[in-house]
Design a protein around this motif. Sequence first.
Motif, PDB file in Angstrom:
ATOM      1  N   ALA A 173     -19.967   0.597  -0.638  1.00 60.87           N
ATOM      2  CA  ALA A 173     -19.582   1.876  -0.745  1.00 60.87           C
ATOM      3  C   ALA A 173     -18.736   2.877   0.017  1.00 60.87           C
ATOM      4  CB  ALA A 173     -19.805   3.001  -2.192  1.00 60.87           C
ATOM      5  N   PHE A 174     -19.960   3.281   0.654  1.00 64.02           N
ATOM      6  CA  PHE A 174     -19.442   4.099   2.082  1.00 64.02           C
ATOM      7  C   PHE A 174     -18.223   3.516   3.058  1.00 64.02           C
ATOM      8  CE2 PHE A 174     -22.773   6.860   0.901  1.00 64.02           C
ATOM      9  CZ  PHE A 174     -23.176   8.253   0.470  1.00 64.02           C
ATOM     10  N   PHE A 175     -18.338   2.258   3.205  1.00 65.84           N
ATOM     11  CA  PHE A 175     -17.959   1.081   4.358  1.00 65.84           C
ATOM     12  C   PHE A 175     -16.301   1.406   3.345  1.00 65.84           C
ATOM     13  CE2 PHE A 175     -16.159  -2.885   4.780  1.00 65.84           C
ATOM     14  CZ  PHE A 175     -16.301  -2.986   5.934  1.00 65.84           C
ATOM     15  N   LEU A 176     -16.031   1.119   2.278  1.00 61.30           N
ATOM     16  CA  LEU A 176     -14.917   1.581   1.500  1.00 61.30           C
ATOM     17  C   LEU A 176     -14.149   2.413   2.043  1.00 61.30           C
ATOM     18  CD1 LEU A 176     -15.338  -0.752  -1.706  1.00 61.30           C
ATOM     19  CD2 LEU A 176     -14.271  -1.587   0.401  1.00 61.30           C
ATOM     20  N   LEU A 177     -14.756   3.864   1.866  1.00 60.07           N
ATOM     21  CA  LEU A 177     -14.279   4.945   1.843  1.00 60.07           C
ATOM     22  C   LEU A 177     -13.250   5.124   3.043  1.00 60.07           C
ATOM     23  CD1 LEU A 177     -15.912   6.769  -0.628  1.00 60.07           C
ATOM     24  CD2 LEU A 177     -14.051   5.898  -1.285  1.00 60.07           C
ATOM     25  N   HIS A 178     -15.140   4.644   3.990  1.00 59.66           N
ATOM     26  CA  HIS A 178     -14.891   5.259   5.332  1.00 59.66           C
ATOM     27  C   HIS A 178     -13.435   3.971   5.650  1.00 59.66           C
ATOM     28  CE1 HIS A 178     -16.663   8.906   5.294  1.00 59.66           C
ATOM     29  NE2 HIS A 178     -17.931   8.909   4.288  1.00 59.66           N
ATOM     30  N   GLY A 179     -13.947   3.238   6.327  1.00 61.78           N
ATOM     31  CA  GLY A 179     -14.096   1.577   6.927  1.00 61.78           C
ATOM     32  C   GLY A 179     -14.028   2.081   8.292  1.00 61.78           C
ATOM     33  N   LEU A 180     -13.356   1.165   9.186  1.00 63.76           N
ATOM     34  CA  LEU A 180     -13.343   0.561  10.480  1.00 63.76           C
ATOM     35  C   LEU A 180     -12.469   0.929  10.984  1.00 63.76           C
ATOM     36  CD1 LEU A 180     -16.135  -1.995  10.495  1.00 63.76           C
ATOM     37  CD2 LEU A 180     -16.844   0.460  11.479  1.00 63.76           C
ATOM     38  N   THR A 181     -11.499   2.033  11.256  1.00 63.40           N
ATOM     39  CA  THR A 181      -9.829   2.089  11.523  1.00 63.40           C
ATOM     40  C   THR A 181     -10.041   2.676  13.199  1.00 63.40           C
ATOM     41  OG1 THR A 181     -10.098   4.410  11.211  1.00 63.40           O
ATOM     42  CG2 THR A 181      -9.700   2.440   9.161  1.00 63.40           C
ATOM     43  N   LEU A 215      -6.990  -2.245   6.101  1.00 62.67           N
ATOM     44  CA  LEU A 215      -6.082  -1.283   5.067  1.00 62.67           C
ATOM     45  C   LEU A 215      -6.225   0.098   4.515  1.00 62.67           C
ATOM     46  CD1 LEU A 215      -3.909  -4.505   4.048  1.00 62.67           C
ATOM     47  CD2 LEU A 215      -3.177  -2.917   5.152  1.00 62.67           C
ATOM     48  N   PRO A 216      -6.049   1.129   4.528  1.00 66.05           N
ATOM     49  CA  PRO A 216      -6.878   1.450   2.913  1.00 66.05           C
ATOM     50  C   PRO A 216      -7.147   0.999   1.683  1.00 66.05           C
ATOM     51  CG  PRO A 216      -4.482   2.574   3.707  1.00 66.05           C
ATOM     52  CD  PRO A 216      -4.263   1.281   4.604  1.00 66.05           C
ATOM     53  N   THR A 217      -8.323   1.432   1.132  1.00 65.86           N
ATOM     54  CA  THR A 217      -8.990   1.200   0.141  1.00 65.86           C
ATOM     55  C   THR A 217      -8.997   2.170  -1.162  1.00 65.86           C
ATOM     56  OG1 THR A 217     -11.068   1.521   0.279  1.00 65.86           O
ATOM     57  CG2 THR A 217     -10.693  -0.768   1.151  1.00 65.86           C
ATOM     58  N   ASP A 218      -8.200   2.793  -0.771  1.00 64.32           N
ATOM     59  CA  ASP A 218      -8.461   4.570  -1.848  1.00 64.32           C
ATOM     60  C   ASP A 218      -6.952   5.456  -1.372  1.00 64.32           C
ATOM     61  OD1 ASP A 218      -9.545   6.298  -3.248  1.00 64.32           O
ATOM     62  OD2 ASP A 218     -10.454   7.592  -2.404  1.00 64.32           O
ATOM     63  N   ILE A 219      -6.248   5.689  -2.978  1.00 67.39           N
ATOM     64  CA  ILE A 219      -5.514   6.796  -2.238  1.00 67.39           C
ATOM     65  C   ILE A 219      -5.311   8.256  -2.007  1.00 67.39           C
ATOM     66  CG2 ILE A 219      -3.897   4.750  -2.501  1.00 67.39           C
ATOM     67  CD1 ILE A 219      -2.907   6.219  -4.774  1.00 67.39           C
ATOM     68  N   ASP A 220      -4.829   9.239  -1.509  1.00 68.09           N
ATOM     69  CA  ASP A 220      -5.149  10.799  -1.606  1.00 68.09           C
ATOM     70  C   ASP A 220      -3.823  11.168  -1.969  1.00 68.09           C
ATOM     71  OD1 ASP A 220      -5.409  13.469  -2.128  1.00 68.09           O
ATOM     72  OD2 ASP A 220      -6.069  13.551  -0.325  1.00 68.09           O
ATOM     73  N   VAL A 221      -3.092  11.827  -3.147  1.00 68.97           N
ATOM     74  CA  VAL A 221      -1.458  11.995  -3.290  1.00 68.97           C
ATOM     75  C   VAL A 221      -2.097  13.728  -3.899  1.00 68.97           C
ATOM     76  CG1 VAL A 221      -0.300  10.341  -3.503  1.00 68.97           C
ATOM     77  CG2 VAL A 221      -2.077  11.183  -5.620  1.00 68.97           C
ATOM     78  N   ARG A 222      -2.649  14.501  -3.613  1.00 75.20           N
ATOM     79  CA  ARG A 222      -3.025  16.039  -3.485  1.00 75.20           C
ATOM     80  C   ARG A 222      -1.684  15.972  -2.648  1.00 75.20           C
ATOM     81  NH1 ARG A 222      -7.508  17.920  -0.081  1.00 75.20           N
ATOM     82  NH2 ARG A 222      -7.463  16.508   1.681  1.00 75.20           N
ATOM     83  N   TRP A 223      -1.397  17.714  -3.399  1.00 73.64           N
ATOM     84  CA  TRP A 223      -0.371  18.615  -2.302  1.00 73.64           C
ATOM     85  C   TRP A 223      -0.744  19.335  -1.294  1.00 73.64           C
ATOM     86  CZ3 TRP A 223       4.555  18.314  -1.876  1.00 73.64           C
ATOM     87  CH2 TRP A 223       5.095  19.714  -1.115  1.00 73.64           C
ATOM     88  N   ILE A 224      -0.195  19.089   0.062  1.00 74.87           N
ATOM     89  CA  ILE A 224      -1.601  19.755   0.999  1.00 74.87           C
ATOM     90  C   ILE A 224       0.067  20.677   1.544  1.00 74.87           C
ATOM     91  CG2 ILE A 224      -2.050  19.461   3.294  1.00 74.87           C
ATOM     92  CD1 ILE A 224      -3.541  17.965   1.996  1.00 74.87           C
ATOM     93  N   ASP A 225      -0.896  21.560   1.323  1.00 72.08           N
ATOM     94  CA  ASP A 225       0.054  22.776   1.538  1.00 72.08           C
ATOM     95  C   ASP A 225      -0.308  23.011   3.294  1.00 72.08           C
ATOM     96  OD1 ASP A 225       0.798  24.623  -0.564  1.00 72.08           O
ATOM     97  OD2 ASP A 225      -1.267  24.816  -1.353  1.00 72.08           O
ATOM     98  N   CYS A 244       1.018  -0.593   0.235  1.00 69.74           N
ATOM     99  CA  CYS A 244      -0.060  -0.192  -0.169  1.00 69.74           C
ATOM    100  C   CYS A 244       0.826   1.174  -0.114  1.00 69.74           C
ATOM    101  CB  CYS A 244      -0.733  -0.094   1.732  1.00 69.74           C
ATOM    102  SG  CYS A 244      -2.294  -1.375   0.974  1.00 69.74           S
ATOM    103  N   ILE A 245       1.883   1.060   0.873  1.00 68.05           N
ATOM    104  CA  ILE A 245       3.211   2.076   1.151  1.00 68.05           C
ATOM    105  C   ILE A 245       3.338   2.462  -0.383  1.00 68.05           C
ATOM    106  CG2 ILE A 245       4.738   2.845   1.761  1.00 68.05           C
ATOM    107  CD1 ILE A 245       3.505   2.102   4.556  1.00 68.05           C
ATOM    108  N   LEU A 246       4.216   1.677  -0.813  1.00 68.60           N
ATOM    109  CA  LEU A 246       5.046   2.230  -2.606  1.00 68.60           C
ATOM    110  C   LEU A 246       4.063   2.120  -3.517  1.00 68.60           C
ATOM    111  CD1 LEU A 246       7.496  -0.967  -2.062  1.00 68.60           C
ATOM    112  CD2 LEU A 246       7.491   0.936  -1.748  1.00 68.60           C
TER     113      LEU A 246
END
Length: 1012
Positions: free
Chosen positions: A807-815, A643-653, A588-590
């Motif tokens: 779909a909401f379960f995949l995006l939010h998950g139980l973490t 584990l995450p089911t979605d990634i986000d690589v937008r730039w964070i200011d 996931c990290i890679l």
Amino acid sequence: MHDIMLYLSVHGSTAAWCQKLFQAPSYWGAGQELGGMEAALMVLVVCPKDPHIKAKILKRSGDLLSHEEPGELGSRVAAVKWLLLTMPSVPAHSDAAKLCQLTEEGRSDLLMRVASMLISLDGIDVLNSQHEIRRFLLETDIPLQRLLQKPAKVGRAVVSLLFCPDHAEQVKRRELGVALASSFEEILGYDILTWELKSGGEAHRLTPAAHAALLEYAPNLDVVEVLLRNPLLSAISKLLSLEGAQCAEGFLCEVLENLQNSDTLVLTILKLLSSKEEEIAKVMTPLSTKLRAVNSSLFSSSRNPFLPALYSALQSESLGNYLAMVAHGSQAGRPLQLSLDSCTMLQDLYIQYFRQATEMTTSGIDSTYAIHQAMLDHASCASLFTKLSEMKDPNPKDLALLWYCWRQSPDRQLPFWALPSSQLGPLFVFALNTGLPFVERCKPMRFGLSVLAKFLVAPETLPLGVYNTLAEKAPWVHTGSTSASIQVQTLLLGQEDQEEYPPYCIRWHARAVPPPLRHQLLRRCHRSVVPVLDTAAHDFYPRLNSGISEANLRFNLGLMLALRSNNPDLQVYFDHGADHQRQFVAGCILSWFKAAGISYHDLLECVRPEDQADFTSLWEEVHEAYRRTGPASLRRMYVRGPLPTDIDVRWIDEGARDVPILARTRDSAVLTAQWLNMLLLHFKLSSPEPFEAEDLVVETASGLQVGKRLDSALATISEAVGSALRRDLSAKESALVIALADGKFDTLQLVTRVSVLADFVLLLRTSTMAAETPMKIGHFFEQLIRAFAHQQGPEPPDAHIAALFDAFFLLHGLTSENEGLEVEALAKAYQAYNLPVSAQTMEEVRWLHENYYGRKEKTSGIKCRLPRFATVCDRIATIQRLELRKVTFQRHLEKTQFVGELFAKDFDVNPPYLLQSNMQLLCSLPLTVHREDLGEQDEAVHEVQEAISFFCEVGSDQAATSAARSYGGFNGGQWEWPDLGADWKEPCPVISAANVVEIVSESEAESILGAH
């Protein structure tokens, strides 16, 4: 000497003052004495320290005063004597010293004579700088009528004295200047201390500059109108009858020309004078008639030809001729800006003119924007933008004007209907970049830009769903003819072809960080990332869905360094599946780093030197594990934890200030309105009406107040989105849920559609007080599902309704981070309206409860494994206790790619806006240098550069120009705007020496820089 030059403020140099004083022989009588006196004073000016010359002139002036009656001549002689008496001291025993000694009666007489002359002057500081004269006027009981000489008028100097901050409050409380203020009010016919009208008055006995000063000191435009209707119009009427039309017209022109710092006041006066009110017409009609009789007209004597042109435009209620004159640009003078924010009539005239005059071509936009630049200040642009964007029936001919107003304030949200089609796209780009490039306008407000402005110049900062929504609306911005959207694909991580559980997949997309930002990030992390060994901080759960930032890079890379096979904490969390699970976490990290375009060599340079060998070993081990095939392949192994089911690589200011949504602040209202409108666009909703910041927060005189739609905004958008989801999932051939063989469904498009809602919910969570978060999240899902369940029309199939929950379960998950709050709120809403959920999804919830967050005991049921899992365990238990209706639904994402195949390929991960963009991006501008990015020597050089830059900026003559409504010099057919300081009514701030640390000189700095 300088402080007591009585005429210096009026006549310039000292020599010119003396010549003016003695140029009229009638003042001094005929014969030789005038020449002798004038010669003596001229010598005095040149040699002021000669006591013998001073003594002679003092004696002569005293003789003249003893025989002279009060009057202009006497005042002038008194002024000469006052000048001599206040010059530098002379020897105590000299004749001059004896002459300087006045009796109290003589001194008072001398002060009164000098004051009678000074009160008719128009210099701002004439009285304030003469302490003796000022004290005399503030303490005397002699009214102005007695002090004022017959032909003279009360000048601006008196107005400046009354409003001087040093004693204005005392004057207002009638502690000082009682006679001065009262007599001034009698002459004016207006009480300036309370701003109330009085009866009578002789306002024509004030100079034009004095009238102008009163208008400038007026607290608001209502008072300005009162001053115009009575004192000023009375003065004009009186002058018309006493001295004729040309004198009255000249007086009015002088009043306006003395208002050099405010086009708003000039425009207010012109609007009032051009009106057809009976009170105004009684004065202006006779004046115009008499001027025409002598082949003249109103304002014809003005030195600024734009003044009569604007007056005619206001009279005819048509700006055509005036704006054409501005466009021509050949007249000597400066156009007066139009204060559109204070006059709706002018707004309408301005809009109507440019609907007809604007050609939608580059040359047409260029010429009209030159007029806008001259006519509109920030307040006018803001008022026009509000008016145009809120029109019920938008006119396409207003686009160019709306674009101009928006580019001045890119922090506001441009209506989506104003975002042009591909055909008009090049014109839009040209319009934004005419004059100062749009990216330069955005640079100072980088963190406060609107969503649309970010899409244009900082697309790397937008969530993927938001970016793709806008890219679908305006694909031409960041590409030529192809799509500008970023494609999402599904990566298979594990559990392929397992009967009990669905394949574990990640929604992945390629979106490389722009090179300048990537280099900056890598510099900050250079050889400083260490393993994250504190499991209390991570649970081996990577942060892949919160963007690219220094903190996230350090965390994820540090977590990967902690995934050594000999880490004992792995066994605590994952039992016998620890080895496979650490490979899944590493995969996931890679994949996150791969999406961001951060390579192995980049990461190696970030790792602390003593850990680089371990990182290389881990990198090779993970890649080898994902290359395995057959029964040992990771693609078929079970995933042993969340584990995450979605990634986000937008730039964070990271320098940006977090602004909450749905809060009672102006910034929050702007951000909230933009997000709500983005949801309307994303879900293709025609109702409710788009949100404006003013709908949420209203600025009033007493402060910010709750807008009419703030309290209902969350419920309104939730219901609208719920209805839209029902509409889309009820379609006969829904593109969001695709039925496959064996009762399986591909829901990738549905997950992509609702991913924007996940971003919105995250904003909602971070914007709410911790105690209120469950209530706000629960309210959002309850309203959404209620609208989904009760909306009229075709009912979606049970499988589609279950797919939405999944779909909401995949995006939010139980973490352990979100503690299952979102999934619990959604499950409660599903139970309340008896909607079906997927049996497969609930099985995943059960597995996490019994095998990861808790342990199923034979006697005591499920027991929480770790104290920090207690909250999420309780919420999962609550979900399982709900009486949810379960249906058969199997998630199966088609067209997946195994993570190992992704790692094996080398391909371009640049998004469309880095390959081709019609807008210059903010990240392409020179970046601000941060001290942590510099070495010791570089930091010293940088400090020197900053010092030089600061003092060059502060000390230079190139001050920032202002678009404020004020006069400026004319140069070669063009007008020059004045410095910003010209509009300040308070002293410019002073930098204290105590605040300045040692500054290296420019020459020393250059030598240091040269050495490096």
